[in-house]
Design a protein around this motif. Structure first.
Motif, PDB file in Angstrom:
ATOM      1  N   UNK A   1       0.874  -1.170   0.000  1.00  0.00           N
ATOM      2  CA  UNK A   1       0.000   0.000   0.000  1.00  0.00           C
ATOM      3  C   UNK A   1       0.912   1.221   0.000  1.00  0.00           C
ATOM      4  N   UNK A   2       1.000   1.863  -1.157  1.00  0.00           N
ATOM      5  CA  UNK A   2       1.967   2.950  -1.352  1.00  0.00           C
ATOM      6  C   UNK A   2       1.812   4.078  -0.335  1.00  0.00           C
ATOM      7  N   UNK A   3       0.580   4.418   0.029  1.00  0.00           N
ATOM      8  CA  UNK A   3       0.364   5.536   0.955  1.00  0.00           C
ATOM      9  C   UNK A   3       1.030   5.300   2.302  1.00  0.00           C
ATOM     10  N   UNK A   4       1.035   4.053   2.773  1.00  0.00           N
ATOM     11  CA  UNK A   4       1.645   3.767   4.063  1.00  0.00           C
ATOM     12  C   UNK A   4       3.154   3.985   3.996  1.00  0.00           C
ATOM     13  N   UNK A   5       3.782   3.512   2.941  1.00  0.00           N
ATOM     14  CA  UNK A   5       5.218   3.732   2.771  1.00  0.00           C
ATOM     15  C   UNK A   5       5.552   5.210   2.667  1.00  0.00           C
ATOM     16  N   UNK A   6       4.711   5.945   1.938  1.00  0.00           N
ATOM     17  CA  UNK A   6       4.919   7.395   1.811  1.00  0.00           C
ATOM     18  C   UNK A   6       4.843   8.068   3.179  1.00  0.00           C
ATOM     19  N   UNK A   7       3.803   7.730   3.943  1.00  0.00           N
ATOM     20  CA  UNK A   7       3.614   8.346   5.257  1.00  0.00           C
ATOM     21  C   UNK A   7       4.789   8.054   6.188  1.00  0.00           C
ATOM     22  N   UNK A   8       5.225   6.807   6.206  1.00  0.00           N
ATOM     23  CA  UNK A   8       6.325   6.438   7.096  1.00  0.00           C
ATOM     24  C   UNK A   8       7.629   7.108   6.681  1.00  0.00           C
ATOM     25  N   UNK A   9       7.917   7.115   5.393  1.00  0.00           N
ATOM     26  CA  UNK A   9       9.149   7.748   4.912  1.00  0.00           C
ATOM     27  C   UNK A   9       9.138   9.248   5.200  1.00  0.00           C
ATOM     28  N   UNK A  10       7.992   9.908   4.986  1.00  0.00           N
ATOM     29  CA  UNK A  10       7.883  11.349   5.263  1.00  0.00           C
ATOM     30  C   UNK A  10       8.032  11.614   6.763  1.00  0.00           C
ATOM     31  N   UNK A  11       7.391  10.803   7.587  1.00  0.00           N
ATOM     32  CA  UNK A  11       7.516  10.978   9.040  1.00  0.00           C
ATOM     33  C   UNK A  11       8.977  10.865   9.466  1.00  0.00           C
ATOM     34  N   UNK A  12       9.684   9.909   8.899  1.00  0.00           N
ATOM     35  CA  UNK A  12      11.093   9.731   9.248  1.00  0.00           C
ATOM     36  C   UNK A  12      11.948  10.892   8.737  1.00  0.00           C
ATOM     37  N   UNK A  13      11.639  11.405   7.556  1.00  0.00           N
ATOM     38  CA  UNK A  13      12.383  12.552   7.024  1.00  0.00           C
ATOM     39  C   UNK A  13      12.164  13.790   7.887  1.00  0.00           C
ATOM     40  N   UNK A  14      10.917  14.007   8.305  1.00  0.00           N
ATOM     41  CA  UNK A  14      10.625  15.162   9.167  1.00  0.00           C
ATOM     42  C   UNK A  14      11.271  14.995  10.539  1.00  0.00           C
ATOM     43  N   UNK A  15      11.288  13.775  11.059  1.00  0.00           N
ATOM     44  CA  UNK A  15      11.959  13.523  12.338  1.00  0.00           C
ATOM     45  C   UNK A  15      13.448  13.831  12.231  1.00  0.00           C
TER      46      UNK A  15
END
Length: 93
Positions: free
Chosen positions: A53-67
């Motif tokens: 599910x592409x959206x989940x990967x996007x959300x996790x990667x973005x959260x990690x980038x912002x962190x």
């Protein structure tokens, strides 16, 4: 809040780019402000046993980038305070 003669407006922007390759997602978050640029990178990968599910990967990667950006900002803030006060900072870490 209303703007008056004493107010100062400062704009910082965050641009996020996401790319996917070979079941992995990478987000790059770039913060621009004060004439400087800071970049955080976040990675995510899909477990082969999970549905892709592409959206989940996007959300996790973005959260990690912002962190990563948050950590860099805190480190920079601590450094700037210590340079200014010549005292160690312990409360922000």
């Amino acid at each position: 809040m209303t703007e008056d003669e004493d107010s100062v407006r400062k704009d910082w922007t965050v641009q996020i780019a996401i790319d996917e390759y070979d079941g992995r997602t990478r987000a790059t978050a770039t913060l621009r402000g004060r004439g400087q640029e800071t970049t955080g990178i976040g990675l995510a990968r899909c477990n082969p046993a999970d549905a892709d599910i592409a959206d989940i990967g996007d959300e996790l990667a973005v959260a990690r980038a912002l962190a990563a950006l948050v950590q860099q900002l805190r480190t920079s803030t601590v450094h700037d305070i210590e340079e200014s006060t010549h005292q160690p900072v312990t409360a922000l870490r």
